[in-house]
Design a protein around this motif. Structure first.
Motif, PDB file in Angstrom:
ATOM      1  N   GLU A  76       0.841  -1.200   0.000  1.00 52.84           N
ATOM      2  CA  GLU A  76       0.000   0.000   0.000  1.00 52.84           C
ATOM      3  C   GLU A  76       0.878   1.253   0.000  1.00 52.84           C
ATOM      4  O   GLU A  76       0.624   2.196  -0.755  1.00 52.84           O
ATOM      5  N   HIS A  77       1.913   1.258   0.814  1.00 53.87           N
ATOM      6  CA  HIS A  77       2.815   2.411   0.907  1.00 53.87           C
ATOM      7  C   HIS A  77       3.560   2.634  -0.410  1.00 53.87           C
ATOM      8  O   HIS A  77       3.625   3.763  -0.914  1.00 53.87           O
ATOM      9  N   ILE A  78       4.107   1.568  -0.973  1.00 55.46           N
ATOM     10  CA  ILE A  78       4.869   1.680  -2.220  1.00 55.46           C
ATOM     11  C   ILE A  78       3.979   2.171  -3.358  1.00 55.46           C
ATOM     12  O   ILE A  78       4.343   3.091  -4.098  1.00 55.46           O
ATOM     13  N   ILE A  79       2.798   1.587  -3.493  1.00 55.15           N
ATOM     14  CA  ILE A  79       1.887   1.996  -4.574  1.00 55.15           C
ATOM     15  C   ILE A  79       1.430   3.433  -4.360  1.00 55.15           C
ATOM     16  O   ILE A  79       1.355   4.216  -5.314  1.00 55.15           O
ATOM     17  N   GLY A  80       1.133   3.806  -3.123  1.00 52.01           N
ATOM     18  CA  GLY A  80       0.726   5.176  -2.833  1.00 52.01           C
ATOM     19  C   GLY A  80       1.812   6.186  -3.152  1.00 52.01           C
ATOM     20  O   GLY A  80       1.525   7.298  -3.596  1.00 52.01           O
ATOM     21  N   ASN A  81       3.068   5.809  -2.928  1.00 46.96           N
ATOM     22  CA  ASN A  81       4.189   6.710  -3.217  1.00 46.96           C
ATOM     23  C   ASN A  81       4.540   6.746  -4.697  1.00 46.96           C
ATOM     24  O   ASN A  81       4.757   7.814  -5.262  1.00 46.96           O
ATOM     25  N   ASP A  82       4.624   5.560  -5.316  1.00 41.80           N
ATOM     26  CA  ASP A  82       5.085   5.476  -6.707  1.00 41.80           C
ATOM     27  C   ASP A  82       4.009   5.834  -7.720  1.00 41.80           C
ATOM     28  O   ASP A  82       4.326   6.230  -8.836  1.00 41.80           O
ATOM     29  N   LYS A  83       2.759   5.653  -7.338  1.00 42.85           N
ATOM     30  CA  LYS A  83       1.621   5.937  -8.209  1.00 42.85           C
ATOM     31  C   LYS A  83       1.781   5.361  -9.624  1.00 42.85           C
ATOM     32  O   LYS A  83       1.762   6.080 -10.617  1.00 42.85           O
ATOM     33  N   PRO A  84       1.913   4.019  -9.706  1.00 33.39           N
ATOM     34  CA  PRO A  84       2.003   3.400 -11.041  1.00 33.39           C
ATOM     35  C   PRO A  84       0.671   3.518 -11.778  1.00 33.39           C
ATOM     36  O   PRO A  84      -0.324   3.962 -11.208  1.00 33.39           O
ATOM     37  N   ASP A  85       0.662   3.078 -13.027  1.00 35.29           N
ATOM     38  CA  ASP A  85      -0.585   3.082 -13.802  1.00 35.29           C
ATOM     39  C   ASP A  85      -1.686   2.391 -13.010  1.00 35.29           C
ATOM     40  O   ASP A  85      -1.458   1.355 -12.399  1.00 35.29           O
ATOM     41  N   ARG A  86      -2.856   2.996 -13.048  1.00 38.58           N
ATOM     42  CA  ARG A  86      -4.054   2.466 -12.382  1.00 38.58           C
ATOM     43  C   ARG A  86      -3.836   2.243 -10.882  1.00 38.58           C
ATOM     44  O   ARG A  86      -4.386   1.333 -10.291  1.00 38.58           O
ATOM     45  N   TYR A  87      -3.025   3.105 -10.267  1.00 43.59           N
ATOM     46  CA  TYR A  87      -2.722   2.914  -8.844  1.00 43.59           C
ATOM     47  C   TYR A  87      -3.968   3.019  -7.974  1.00 43.59           C
ATOM     48  O   TYR A  87      -4.053   2.356  -6.938  1.00 43.59           O
ATOM     49  N   GLU A  88      -4.951   3.823  -8.399  1.00 43.75           N
ATOM     50  CA  GLU A  88      -6.183   3.933  -7.599  1.00 43.75           C
ATOM     51  C   GLU A  88      -6.894   2.586  -7.517  1.00 43.75           C
ATOM     52  O   GLU A  88      -7.393   2.213  -6.462  1.00 43.75           O
ATOM     53  N   ASP A  89      -6.920   1.860  -8.644  1.00 41.86           N
ATOM     54  CA  ASP A  89      -7.541   0.528  -8.663  1.00 41.86           C
ATOM     55  C   ASP A  89      -6.771  -0.430  -7.762  1.00 41.86           C
ATOM     56  O   ASP A  89      -7.364  -1.242  -7.036  1.00 41.86           O
ATOM     57  N   LYS A  90      -5.455  -0.351  -7.821  1.00 47.44           N
ATOM     58  CA  LYS A  90      -4.612  -1.222  -6.992  1.00 47.44           C
ATOM     59  C   LYS A  90      -4.824  -0.929  -5.511  1.00 47.44           C
ATOM     60  O   LYS A  90      -4.922  -1.853  -4.695  1.00 47.44           O
ATOM     61  N   LEU A  91      -4.902   0.353  -5.165  1.00 51.22           N
ATOM     62  CA  LEU A  91      -5.147   0.719  -3.768  1.00 51.22           C
ATOM     63  C   LEU A  91      -6.536   0.276  -3.314  1.00 51.22           C
ATOM     64  O   LEU A  91      -6.708  -0.150  -2.170  1.00 51.22           O
ATOM     65  N   ALA A  92      -7.507   0.339  -4.212  1.00 54.61           N
ATOM     66  CA  ALA A  92      -8.863  -0.102  -3.862  1.00 54.61           C
ATOM     67  C   ALA A  92      -8.871  -1.592  -3.528  1.00 54.61           C
ATOM     68  O   ALA A  92      -9.529  -2.020  -2.570  1.00 54.61           O
ATOM     69  N   VAL A  93      -8.112  -2.389  -4.281  1.00 54.29           N
ATOM     70  CA  VAL A  93      -8.019  -3.825  -4.011  1.00 54.29           C
ATOM     71  C   VAL A  93      -7.335  -4.042  -2.659  1.00 54.29           C
ATOM     72  O   VAL A  93      -7.794  -4.850  -1.844  1.00 54.29           O
ATOM     73  N   ILE A  94      -6.257  -3.320  -2.418  1.00 52.79           N
ATOM     74  CA  ILE A  94      -5.540  -3.448  -1.142  1.00 52.79           C
ATOM     75  C   ILE A  94      -6.469  -3.090   0.021  1.00 52.79           C
ATOM     76  O   ILE A  94      -6.524  -3.799   1.025  1.00 52.79           O
ATOM     77  N   HIS A  95      -7.214  -2.016  -0.113  1.00 55.86           N
ATOM     78  CA  HIS A  95      -8.120  -1.594   0.968  1.00 55.86           C
ATOM     79  C   HIS A  95      -9.234  -2.616   1.189  1.00 55.86           C
ATOM     80  O   HIS A  95      -9.640  -2.858   2.331  1.00 55.86           O
ATOM     81  N   ASP A  96      -9.705  -3.225   0.117  1.00 56.02           N
ATOM     82  CA  ASP A  96     -10.715  -4.283   0.253  1.00 56.02           C
ATOM     83  C   ASP A  96     -10.141  -5.462   1.042  1.00 56.02           C
ATOM     84  O   ASP A  96     -10.786  -5.991   1.945  1.00 56.02           O
ATOM     85  N   VAL A  97      -8.925  -5.867   0.705  1.00 48.63           N
ATOM     86  CA  VAL A  97      -8.274  -6.978   1.415  1.00 48.63           C
ATOM     87  C   VAL A  97      -8.071  -6.610   2.885  1.00 48.63           C
ATOM     88  O   VAL A  97      -8.340  -7.415   3.785  1.00 48.63           O
ATOM     89  N   GLN A  98      -7.613  -5.385   3.139  1.00 50.97           N
ATOM     90  CA  GLN A  98      -7.423  -4.951   4.527  1.00 50.97           C
ATOM     91  C   GLN A  98      -8.740  -4.976   5.298  1.00 50.97           C
ATOM     92  O   GLN A  98      -8.777  -5.424   6.445  1.00 50.97           O
ATOM     93  N   ASN A  99      -9.801  -4.520   4.679  1.00 48.59           N
ATOM     94  CA  ASN A  99     -11.114  -4.526   5.343  1.00 48.59           C
ATOM     95  C   ASN A  99     -11.587  -5.948   5.633  1.00 48.59           C
ATOM     96  O   ASN A  99     -12.181  -6.206   6.686  1.00 48.59           O
ATOM     97  N   ARG A 100     -11.331  -6.863   4.712  1.00 39.97           N
ATOM     98  CA  ARG A 100     -11.720  -8.263   4.924  1.00 39.97           C
ATOM     99  C   ARG A 100     -10.923  -8.888   6.076  1.00 39.97           C
ATOM    100  O   ARG A 100     -11.472  -9.643   6.877  1.00 39.97           O
ATOM    101  N   ILE A 101      -9.638  -8.566   6.159  1.00 41.94           N
ATOM    102  CA  ILE A 101      -8.823  -9.091   7.257  1.00 41.94           C
ATOM    103  C   ILE A 101      -9.286  -8.499   8.581  1.00 41.94           C
ATOM    104  O   ILE A 101      -9.416  -9.213   9.580  1.00 41.94           O
ATOM    105  N   GLU A 102      -9.556  -7.203   8.592  1.00 40.91           N
ATOM    106  CA  GLU A 102     -10.054  -6.559   9.813  1.00 40.91           C
ATOM    107  C   GLU A 102     -11.364  -7.199  10.266  1.00 40.91           C
ATOM    108  O   GLU A 102     -11.549  -7.495  11.455  1.00 40.91           O
TER     109      GLU A 102
END
Length: 119
Positions: A42-68
């Motif tokens: 999450e930190h690396i993608i947020g900093n580097d902002k690769p192509d479609r990083y918003e989509d990647k962060l959305a997937v990460i946040h979904d996984v984090q919410n499921r683990i929580e």
């Protein structure tokens, strides 16, 4: 490397609680490593902002919410545990520490697939 307070907390959970982690994460150490790697990604993608990083962060946040939610369903403080492991990652990051990761990419991806199926 010395264990963090969060790792010690997780190690001290009753065996009956630890067993609930096995189907998804394998064991409590792999759970910790998975959440740590998710925070790092999450930190690396947020900093580097690769192509479609918003989509990647959305997937990460979904996984984090499921683990929580998984943690909460098992009577554990999900939000606190997730925050504590992320804090451990950032502590390593600011001190230029690279902990040894005892997990292959395939193991990590398998765990992410299992987490994605959690309700």
């Amino acid at each position: 490397m010395e264990k963090t307070a969060t790792q010690n907390y997780l190690d001290l959970l009753p065996d009956s609680t630890k067993q609930k982690f096995a189907p998804v994460f394998g064991d409590i150490a792999k759970f910790y490593t998975s959440v740590y790697l998710i925070a790092r990604n999450e930190h690396i993608i947020g900093n580097d902002k690769p192509d479609r990083y918003e989509d990647k962060l959305a997937v990460i946040h979904d996984v984090q919410n499921r683990i929580e939610a998984f943690l909460n369903q098992n009577d554990l403080p999900g939000k606190d545990i997730m925050a504590d492991i992320a804090s451990d990652y950032f502590e390593d990051y600011v001190h230029y520490r690279e902990p040894e990761i005892d997990m292959s990419n395939d193991e990590f991806l398998d765990i992410i697939r299992k987490v994605s199926q959690l309700k």
